[in-house]
Enzyme design. Structure first.
Site, PDB file in Angstrom:
ATOM      1  N   SER A 179       0.672  -1.634   0.158  1.00 36.55           N
ATOM      2  CA  SER A 179       0.293  -1.359  -1.223  1.00 36.55           C
ATOM      3  C   SER A 179       1.387  -1.931  -2.111  1.00 36.55           C
ATOM      4  O   SER A 179       2.518  -2.130  -1.669  1.00 36.55           O
ATOM      5  CB  SER A 179       0.100   0.139  -1.460  1.00 36.55           C
ATOM      6  OG  SER A 179       1.252   0.867  -1.070  1.00 36.55           O
ATOM      7  N   HIS A 208       4.902   0.344   1.094  1.00 36.96           N
ATOM      8  CA  HIS A 208       4.648   0.229  -0.343  1.00 36.96           C
ATOM      9  C   HIS A 208       5.742  -0.664  -0.933  1.00 36.96           C
ATOM     10  O   HIS A 208       6.936  -0.382  -0.763  1.00 36.96           O
ATOM     11  CB  HIS A 208       4.688   1.607  -1.000  1.00 36.96           C
ATOM     12  CG  HIS A 208       4.327   1.613  -2.450  1.00 36.96           C
ATOM     13  ND1 HIS A 208       3.038   1.434  -2.891  1.00 36.96           N
ATOM     14  CD2 HIS A 208       5.076   1.777  -3.569  1.00 36.96           C
ATOM     15  CE1 HIS A 208       3.006   1.492  -4.212  1.00 36.96           C
ATOM     16  NE2 HIS A 208       4.240   1.692  -4.644  1.00 36.96           N
TER      17      HIS A 208
END
Length: 299
Positions: free
Chosen positions: A26, A273
């Site tokens: 992400s 992330h």
């Protein structure tokens, strides 16, 4: 010594090759303040979008101008791409009524993912009485969002101690958060120890490591000073003498982050992330190393 180093590198690379694409990534972006920054943001979004991230988040400031820019970026991502947009949402300078109205607006517009944060307190503000766990409960009262919260392997600057910080994270998870994204770090052992402590504390949610690819070491030092993140001596040495050499800084930054994700992947981490700072180059290269490849649409 050289043999053991080569053997270690071979083991890490072999581990990556065996993941078979079993990695989720992400990306975090921030709302642009100038036309030039806006152009950089959207070129980065377009560059990273083919990697099919689980979601892309957009940060959220404490003043209304930044908030409006966040909403605009979220809406454009939602309308013009196939990406899953996840706005940051903070308690700072917003009443429960305002937050409920915004959450309802997001849900009605198709937003299903939110990063829920207390937010940075303005200078001179009173001791907070509302916390991220309260925001998680509020969001849960509105709709069935997929909620991410923040975690701090090296302890939040406002926490009394590491145990108090861990208890606070458990409150957020118990309130209904689905996962936690860590503050960026460079001491991998601190993340692994923190992950173990979360398990012992009964936190079953995924603790996703936040990775910051470094290109500007002076900027990193400012970030680290605000967030209680330790910068190891070896990292200082890596960037020493490179203030006027951005090309070499880029290579060093990529190498540092790639080594980190290799070790973390070997330790069983499957979700990463990336704090992109609205730049795509290093994040794309790191994802490539992890085996994340552009997704080709079916014809």
């Amino acid at each position: 010594m050289a043999f053991h180093h080569a053997q270690h590198a071979q083991i890490l690379n072999q581990s990556l090759s065996e993941l078979n694409g079993d990695i989720n990534v992400s990306f975090e972006f921030f709302p642009p303040a100038t036309p030039e920054m806006e152009s950089l943001l959207w070129s980065s979004v377009q560059r990273l979008a083919p990697l099919a991230p689980k979601f892309v988040s957009v940060t959220y400031g404490a003043n209304s101008g930044v908030r409006d820019r966040t909403h605009n970026v979220i809406e454009r991502i939602q309308q013009q791409t196939d990406l899953v947009a996840a706005p940051h949402l903070t308690l700072v300078d917003a009443s429960d009524e305002e937050l409920i109205a915004l959450a309802q607006q997001y849900w009605q517009s198709g937003i299903r993912n939110i990063v829920a944060l207390r937010g940075d307190l303005p200078a001179g503000s009173a001791k907070p009485t509302r916390f991220a766990c309260d925001l998680v409960k509020l969001l849960r009262s509105v709709a069935d969002f997929d909620i991410s919260v923040a975690a701090y392997p090296e302890v939040h600057p406002d926490a009394a101690n590491a145990q108090a910080d861990l208890i606070n994270l458990k409150r957020k998870i118990d309130a209904g958060a689905n996962s936690a994204i860590t503050q960026f770090f460079f001491d991998i052992e601190s993340y692994l120890r923190f992950r173990d402590r979360c398990v012992v504390a009964g936190i079953e949610a995924e603790i996703i490591p936040g990775i910051l690819p470094v290109t500007n070491f002076n900027q990193l030092k400012r970030f680290a000073g605000m967030t209680n993140v330790a910068i190891p001596a070896w990292l200082h040495r890596q960037f020493e003498g490179l203030d006027d050499d951005p090309a070499t800084r880029q290579l060093v930054g990529a190498n540092v982050a790639i080594d980190m994700v290799k070790v973390l992947a070997r330790e069983g981490v499957k979700d990463f992330h990336f704090y992109t700072l609205n730049r795509a180059e290093l994040t794309y290269a790191i994802c490539h190393t992890l085996g994340v490849r552009p997704q080709v649409a079916a014809q």
